[in-house]
Structure formats: C-alpha cells, structure tokens
Design a protein around this motif. Sequence first.
Motif, PDB file in Angstrom:
ATOM      1  N   THR A  72     -49.797 -31.355  10.904  1.00 17.16           N
ATOM      2  CA  THR A  72     -49.722 -31.984  12.219  1.00 17.16           C
ATOM      3  C   THR A  72     -48.952 -31.048  13.144  1.00 17.16           C
ATOM      4  O   THR A  72     -47.824 -30.645  12.823  1.00 17.16           O
ATOM      5  CB  THR A  72     -49.007 -33.348  12.160  1.00 17.16           C
ATOM      6  N   PHE A  73     -49.586 -30.683  14.259  1.00 16.28           N
ATOM      7  CA  PHE A  73     -48.984 -29.769  15.217  1.00 16.28           C
ATOM      8  C   PHE A  73     -48.814 -30.467  16.563  1.00 16.28           C
ATOM      9  O   PHE A  73     -49.617 -31.334  16.943  1.00 16.28           O
ATOM     10  CB  PHE A  73     -49.855 -28.531  15.438  1.00 16.28           C
ATOM     11  N   ALA A  74     -47.776 -30.064  17.298  1.00 17.30           N
ATOM     12  CA  ALA A  74     -47.573 -30.514  18.671  1.00 17.30           C
ATOM     13  C   ALA A  74     -47.523 -29.302  19.584  1.00 17.30           C
ATOM     14  O   ALA A  74     -47.186 -28.191  19.141  1.00 17.30           O
ATOM     15  CB  ALA A  74     -46.267 -31.310  18.786  1.00 17.30           C
ATOM     16  N   ALA A  75     -47.858 -29.506  20.848  1.00 12.58           N
ATOM     17  CA  ALA A  75     -47.819 -28.415  21.813  1.00 12.58           C
ATOM     18  C   ALA A  75     -46.403 -27.858  21.927  1.00 12.58           C
ATOM     19  O   ALA A  75     -45.424 -28.622  21.927  1.00 12.58           O
ATOM     20  CB  ALA A  75     -48.307 -28.895  23.168  1.00 12.58           C
ATOM     21  N   ASN A  76     -46.298 -26.545  21.994  1.00 17.76           N
ATOM     22  CA  ASN A  76     -45.006 -25.881  22.160  1.00 17.76           C
ATOM     23  C   ASN A  76     -44.711 -25.743  23.652  1.00 17.76           C
ATOM     24  O   ASN A  76     -45.355 -24.949  24.335  1.00 17.76           O
ATOM     25  CB  ASN A  76     -45.042 -24.498  21.491  1.00 17.76           C
ATOM     26  N   PRO A  77     -43.756 -26.502  24.183  1.00 19.20           N
ATOM     27  CA  PRO A  77     -43.482 -26.434  25.626  1.00 19.20           C
ATOM     28  C   PRO A  77     -42.944 -25.083  26.068  1.00 19.20           C
ATOM     29  O   PRO A  77     -42.970 -24.771  27.271  1.00 19.20           O
ATOM     30  CB  PRO A  77     -42.451 -27.552  25.844  1.00 19.20           C
ATOM     31  N   GLU A  78     -42.470 -24.264  25.115  1.00 17.80           N
ATOM     32  CA  GLU A  78     -41.922 -22.954  25.460  1.00 17.80           C
ATOM     33  C   GLU A  78     -42.993 -21.856  25.500  1.00 17.80           C
ATOM     34  O   GLU A  78     -42.699 -20.723  25.865  1.00 17.80           O
ATOM     35  CB  GLU A  78     -40.833 -22.563  24.454  1.00 17.80           C
ATOM     36  N   TRP A  79     -44.210 -22.185  25.082  1.00 16.16           N
ATOM     37  CA  TRP A  79     -45.273 -21.179  25.098  1.00 16.16           C
ATOM     38  C   TRP A  79     -45.526 -20.715  26.523  1.00 16.16           C
ATOM     39  O   TRP A  79     -45.504 -21.506  27.472  1.00 16.16           O
ATOM     40  CB  TRP A  79     -46.553 -21.767  24.489  1.00 16.16           C
ATOM     41  N   ARG A  80     -45.768 -19.433  26.682  1.00 22.62           N
ATOM     42  CA  ARG A  80     -45.933 -18.848  28.021  1.00 22.62           C
ATOM     43  C   ARG A  80     -47.070 -19.476  28.812  1.00 22.62           C
ATOM     44  O   ARG A  80     -47.023 -19.536  30.040  1.00 22.62           O
ATOM     45  CB  ARG A  80     -46.193 -17.344  27.895  1.00 22.62           C
ATOM     46  N   GLU A  81     -48.099 -19.950  28.121  1.00 18.50           N
ATOM     47  CA  GLU A  81     -49.239 -20.547  28.812  1.00 18.50           C
ATOM     48  C   GLU A  81     -49.352 -22.036  28.511  1.00 18.50           C
ATOM     49  O   GLU A  81     -50.445 -22.608  28.483  1.00 18.50           O
ATOM     50  CB  GLU A  81     -50.516 -19.806  28.426  1.00 18.50           C
ATOM     51  N   ALA A  82     -48.181 -22.683  28.317  1.00 24.37           N
ATOM     52  CA  ALA A  82     -48.149 -24.099  27.942  1.00 24.37           C
ATOM     53  C   ALA A  82     -48.836 -24.980  28.977  1.00 24.37           C
ATOM     54  O   ALA A  82     -49.453 -25.999  28.630  1.00 24.37           O
ATOM     55  CB  ALA A  82     -46.704 -24.562  27.738  1.00 24.37           C
ATOM     56  N   ASP A  83     -48.756 -24.623  30.248  1.00 21.90           N
ATOM     57  CA  ASP A  83     -49.349 -25.450  31.298  1.00 21.90           C
ATOM     58  C   ASP A  83     -50.871 -25.521  31.202  1.00 21.90           C
ATOM     59  O   ASP A  83     -51.488 -26.459  31.727  1.00 21.90           O
ATOM     60  CB  ASP A  83     -48.957 -24.919  32.683  1.00 21.90           C
ATOM     61  N   SER A  84     -51.480 -24.535  30.544  1.00 24.59           N
ATOM     62  CA  SER A  84     -52.945 -24.514  30.448  1.00 24.59           C
ATOM     63  C   SER A  84     -53.458 -25.010  29.091  1.00 24.59           C
ATOM     64  O   SER A  84     -54.669 -25.088  28.886  1.00 24.59           O
ATOM     65  CB  SER A  84     -53.454 -23.090  30.695  1.00 24.59           C
ATOM     66  N   LEU A  85     -52.557 -25.351  28.163  1.00 23.96           N
ATOM     67  CA  LEU A  85     -52.963 -25.815  26.835  1.00 23.96           C
ATOM     68  C   LEU A  85     -53.494 -27.241  26.937  1.00 23.96           C
ATOM     69  O   LEU A  85     -52.785 -28.152  27.350  1.00 23.96           O
ATOM     70  CB  LEU A  85     -51.783 -25.763  25.865  1.00 23.96           C
ATOM     71  N   ARG A  86     -54.751 -27.437  26.538  1.00 23.91           N
ATOM     72  CA  ARG A  86     -55.404 -28.732  26.729  1.00 23.91           C
ATOM     73  C   ARG A  86     -55.424 -29.575  25.458  1.00 23.91           C
ATOM     74  O   ARG A  86     -55.441 -30.797  25.520  1.00 23.91           O
ATOM     75  CB  ARG A  86     -56.814 -28.515  27.276  1.00 23.91           C
ATOM     76  N   VAL A  87     -55.457 -28.949  24.288  1.00 28.08           N
ATOM     77  CA  VAL A  87     -55.295 -29.697  23.033  1.00 28.08           C
ATOM     78  C   VAL A  87     -53.804 -29.771  22.762  1.00 28.08           C
ATOM     79  O   VAL A  87     -53.186 -28.821  22.275  1.00 28.08           O
ATOM     80  CB  VAL A  87     -56.032 -29.026  21.864  1.00 28.08           C
ATOM     81  N   THR A  88     -53.208 -30.893  23.103  1.00 27.92           N
ATOM     82  CA  THR A  88     -51.755 -31.011  23.026  1.00 27.92           C
ATOM     83  C   THR A  88     -51.265 -31.517  21.676  1.00 27.92           C
ATOM     84  O   THR A  88     -50.114 -31.301  21.313  1.00 27.92           O
ATOM     85  CB  THR A  88     -51.257 -31.952  24.131  1.00 27.92           C
ATOM     86  N   ASP A  89     -52.124 -32.229  20.950  1.00 30.44           N
ATOM     87  CA  ASP A  89     -51.783 -32.720  19.613  1.00 30.44           C
ATOM     88  C   ASP A  89     -52.915 -32.318  18.679  1.00 30.44           C
ATOM     89  O   ASP A  89     -54.073 -32.670  18.918  1.00 30.44           O
ATOM     90  CB  ASP A  89     -51.609 -34.235  19.613  1.00 30.44           C
ATOM     91  N   LEU A  90     -52.552 -31.611  17.609  1.00 28.25           N
ATOM     92  CA  LEU A  90     -53.559 -31.043  16.730  1.00 28.25           C
ATOM     93  C   LEU A  90     -53.307 -31.490  15.296  1.00 28.25           C
ATOM     94  O   LEU A  90     -52.205 -31.320  14.762  1.00 28.25           O
ATOM     95  CB  LEU A  90     -53.526 -29.511  16.817  1.00 28.25           C
ATOM     96  N   THR A  91     -54.338 -32.066  14.681  1.00 27.79           N
ATOM     97  CA  THR A  91     -54.277 -32.437  13.263  1.00 27.79           C
ATOM     98  C   THR A  91     -55.244 -31.550  12.487  1.00 27.79           C
ATOM     99  O   THR A  91     -56.421 -31.450  12.835  1.00 27.79           O
ATOM    100  CB  THR A  91     -54.660 -33.908  13.051  1.00 27.79           C
ATOM    101  N   LEU A  92     -54.725 -30.913  11.465  1.00 29.84           N
ATOM    102  CA  LEU A  92     -55.538 -30.046  10.605  1.00 29.84           C
ATOM    103  C   LEU A  92     -55.608 -30.708   9.238  1.00 29.84           C
ATOM    104  O   LEU A  92     -54.588 -30.844   8.550  1.00 29.84           O
ATOM    105  CB  LEU A  92     -54.888 -28.666  10.506  1.00 29.84           C
ATOM    106  N   GLN A  93     -56.790 -31.152   8.847  1.00 27.83           N
ATOM    107  CA  GLN A  93     -56.968 -31.819   7.563  1.00 27.83           C
ATOM    108  C   GLN A  93     -57.588 -30.860   6.558  1.00 27.83           C
ATOM    109  O   GLN A  93     -58.532 -30.139   6.891  1.00 27.83           O
ATOM    110  CB  GLN A  93     -57.860 -33.051   7.731  1.00 27.83           C
TER     111      GLN A  93
END
Length: 547
Positions: free
Chosen positions: A231-252
């Motif tokens: 389970t991943f969450a968007a990293n608010p510190e990423w340089r291009e965080a404002d353009s990240l559209r998949v904000t919550d990611l589940t990898l099964q």
Amino acid sequence: MYRPSRLRLRTRAIATAALALALTGTLVACGSGGPAGPAPQEEAAPGFLTVAEAGDSTGSATIQVDYDTAEANGLDPQTAQTARSWMILGLVYETLVSVDENFEIQPGLASSWEQPDELTYVFTIDTSASFSNGRGVTTEDVAESLERLTESGGVWVGQLGPIESIEATDDTTVTVKLSEPYVPFLASLANTPAAVLPIEEIDAGEVDLATEMLGTGPYTVVEHRQDESWTFAANPEWREADSLRVTDLTLQIVGQESTRQAALREGSADLVNFNNVDSLTLLSDSPAARVVNQTQTDFYYLIVNSQQPGSPLQDQDVRFAINAAVDRQAVADIVLAGESSPTGVTPSNLPGACEVDALPSRQLSAEEAGQLLADGGFDDRTLSLLLYTEEPVLAQMAQLIQQQLAEIGVTVEIEQYDTATFTSRVFTTQPGDFDLALGWFAGYGDPSMVTRWWNPEIAGFNTGFTGGHDDLNELIAQGASESDPAARAETLAELCRTADEYSEIVPLVHRPSLIGYHTETLSPTISSNEGYGDFLRYIGDFAPLGK
C-alpha cells in the motif's frame, strides 16, 4: 553542457503527438530483430502504446503483479536483483538519470551533467529534491550512495564500470571519474540499484534499508505484506507532487494468471501484468479491458554447458550444431504466438544491436547442423534440458527445442524443478550439473550492458557452464569503451558473432511483457519499449477515471 528538457514538458509534447496520431491511425512495429518480428501494434504516440488522458482527475489505483520483491534481499535497492524489485522499489526511490522511450538518457535527481573528458562526469543535483521526511537531498547523499553501491556486492556493481573516484565537488555538483572509457555508464545509473539514498539517516541508524524505505520518489510505503500486497501513498515532498494523479496505490501480488485476468475483466484491478501471450486474445471480448505487448530488452536464452568433464558439449562444433538447429523464429511464432522476435547477444530493440540474421549459426541448415554434429563425434548421448516450473512458457519452449534437436539426432530429456533446485544445479554447482538449460536475462538500456554476462570473470554466476575466451572478453570490453557509434556497432556485431560461435549462452527471443488495463477506470502511459522491466515507469502521469 547537456541540459535535456524536463519530463513534464516532454509529456505534454507526447500528448500533442498522441492526438495527431489518433486522427491519422498510424501503425508502427514495436520491436525489431527477426525477419518477421512481433505483430505491429497501434501506438498512441511515437514510442508509446498508450498515453494518459489529460485532465486533473485524481484518485486511487489497484495494480496486480505476478510476484513480489525478493524477500531474502530485503528492501535495500542496491542489492535488488530482479526486475520486479527494481520496479516496486522505484516507486519510492529515484536515480540520478532515467531513460526515455528511445533509451536516451534523461534527467532524474541530476538536473544536468557535463563530460569535460571521456573519463569525467560532473552531475548538477536538483536542489529542489527532498526525501519523504522533508530533508533536502545533498551532494553527500549522492556521492556516498554511489560509494555504498560500489561496496555493496550487489549484482548491479558489475554494470557500473571502472569507477576510480566519486566526490561531492560542492553543494550542487558531484564528480565521478572513471579509470577507462565506459559508454554505458549513464545507462547504468538509470536503474533502481543506483538510487540516491538518505545517507544521513542511514549513518545515524534512523533507517534500516533492509526493512524500511525512505526515498525522493512519488510514493511512500504505508504497508507491505510479503507476497501479498503493498500500500503506497503520495509523497507530498516529491518535486512533481502537484501533478501526481494516482494518489493512493495498492499493489497486489497475485501469482495465478487466470485470477489476474478475472480481476481485470471485472474491474477489481485497474492494471495487471501477464506472462502468457494468450491474454491478448482471452480478454479481447471484454469491452473495458485492453492488453498491450510492451517489447522489453529481456530475452530467453539456452545454456549449452561446456564445462562438464567428459561431456560431448565440450566440443565447440557440437555446441554450434545444437545452436544452429534451434529455430528462433519458430520459438517466437509457435510458443509466443508471434508476439516476440529473435535476438542476438545485444537485445534487438536497442539502438546499435547486432543483426540476428547475420549470425553464423543462422547460415547453417538443419542438414548441415546434423553433419557437423556427426563430424564432431557426438555419441547419441541423451542430453538433459533443465527448466524451472515458475514460468510455464519455458516448458512449451523446451518441448519445441526438443523436437528441433531431434531433427539432427539429439535426444533431449526435459527436467523441471523448483527455482531453488534449478539454481543449485545450474548456477551453484561447479561445474553445472546439467547439459542444457533455459532461462532469461534482463537486457537493460544499452547494447553493451548485458554482454558483460558473457565474461565469467565479470559475471561470476556462469563459471559452472561457460569458459573464458580472451577474444570474446576483449570484444566485450571494446564494445563498452568504444564511443564512436559506427565503430561500436561493428565491434558489437563481431561480439555477437563470436559469442554465437562459442555457443555457450545462446540468445533466443525477447521475453514479452503483456500489460492489461481497465479502460473505464485507468488511463496509463506505457512505452512501446522498456529496458529495466519497469512498466510503471510513467506512473507519475497515470490518470484515474471515474473514481
């Protein structure tokens, strides 16, 4: 100084090209190398099978993959050995540079770089980058990460080349000096094992990379259950965080291909990967599921063990006859339904790769191969062909090769084992306890990178089935150091021919990478070609739909 454009600017240009191509319906082949090659696929833009829809929608995505990171190696990117580990860890970590759809080097944490001479690389670090804990990246992080990698003993050390020194020159630049020219150096920095790590926190004992992840990439880890899920969450510190559209990611992690097919069909998964080329047709009746075939530089190979005492395979002519009898195009067409193509030592979809049809073994007919075998004194001994059960397509490939070798009088007995037993008999035992074996290599992003595995002094893992050859080793070194494109292509062609004549590791066909996505829930960006097994390379552009 080399200052490439930023990824975001390039992505906007791709979207414009996608619209133009959608109107014209252009068709382009996604691979090359064999006379037929994979069936052409429609590209959404040059170099891309699909391009994410423009817009500002955000939301979650569920992705299913076939297997997890290698548990024994923990979560340290520098010791990661598999393409799946590289991809998953690459969601959190970033490298100095990256590669684009044409395998050209692009900026990563290095905003630019210059090469004042052929042995020196000066990287300017993007000072806006921060780790997910908020601390800014320093040149010490960069320099000491590279130093740590060279001392890690990981598999990727063999790709870095002859590094002589690494220095944080000042607050914005890092200088790396090589002891001799090495053309794929930048490409070697573009893969996850060369990621920039939080050295300050590591040295302070605040982060244990075996069990924790702290990077500068688009995501942070919320939870990981080995062989089950991430389970991943968007990293608010990423340089291009404002353009990240998949904000919550589940990898099964879903091992059964049929289960992944069902999940895509019903929409419980937004994107999945497949290994069975039949998925292209099995899901064709689902209006919301689309499956594309990304051509990767990875390729299947046949090992012909030259190191067993008393084996007829110690005779180069016998090995060459076996090599010549294997019809690579038939493997691509029959086993992989035409969704692959033959390759030589240098992956055929890389710029500067050698021409498969020019290889010496391709000039021999089955009759000539049989005669060469007889002339070599082959004594009708039954040869073992080992494969591992975790990749079912290998069994189909083995059966076809068994039939092809029978045509020249070679009897093959197929033996299937779990990965641990296969690894022990092929890679650990000295010499290897087998005659023939099937496997696959990652092909990477530069034509001379994978060639290093033909030198057992560099590779290490193949000493039980491959001999050392001074002429081949010299060509491997020359192919990596020659900077003139024409001269390099000639060297690599000679390298392919020489390795083909020794016939110990015999490249066969590209390993397909099938990616399915649900068109009503996710619009991804997927390149036509990939060198490091990362079909989530452009996840920063993925667009959730209807969520």
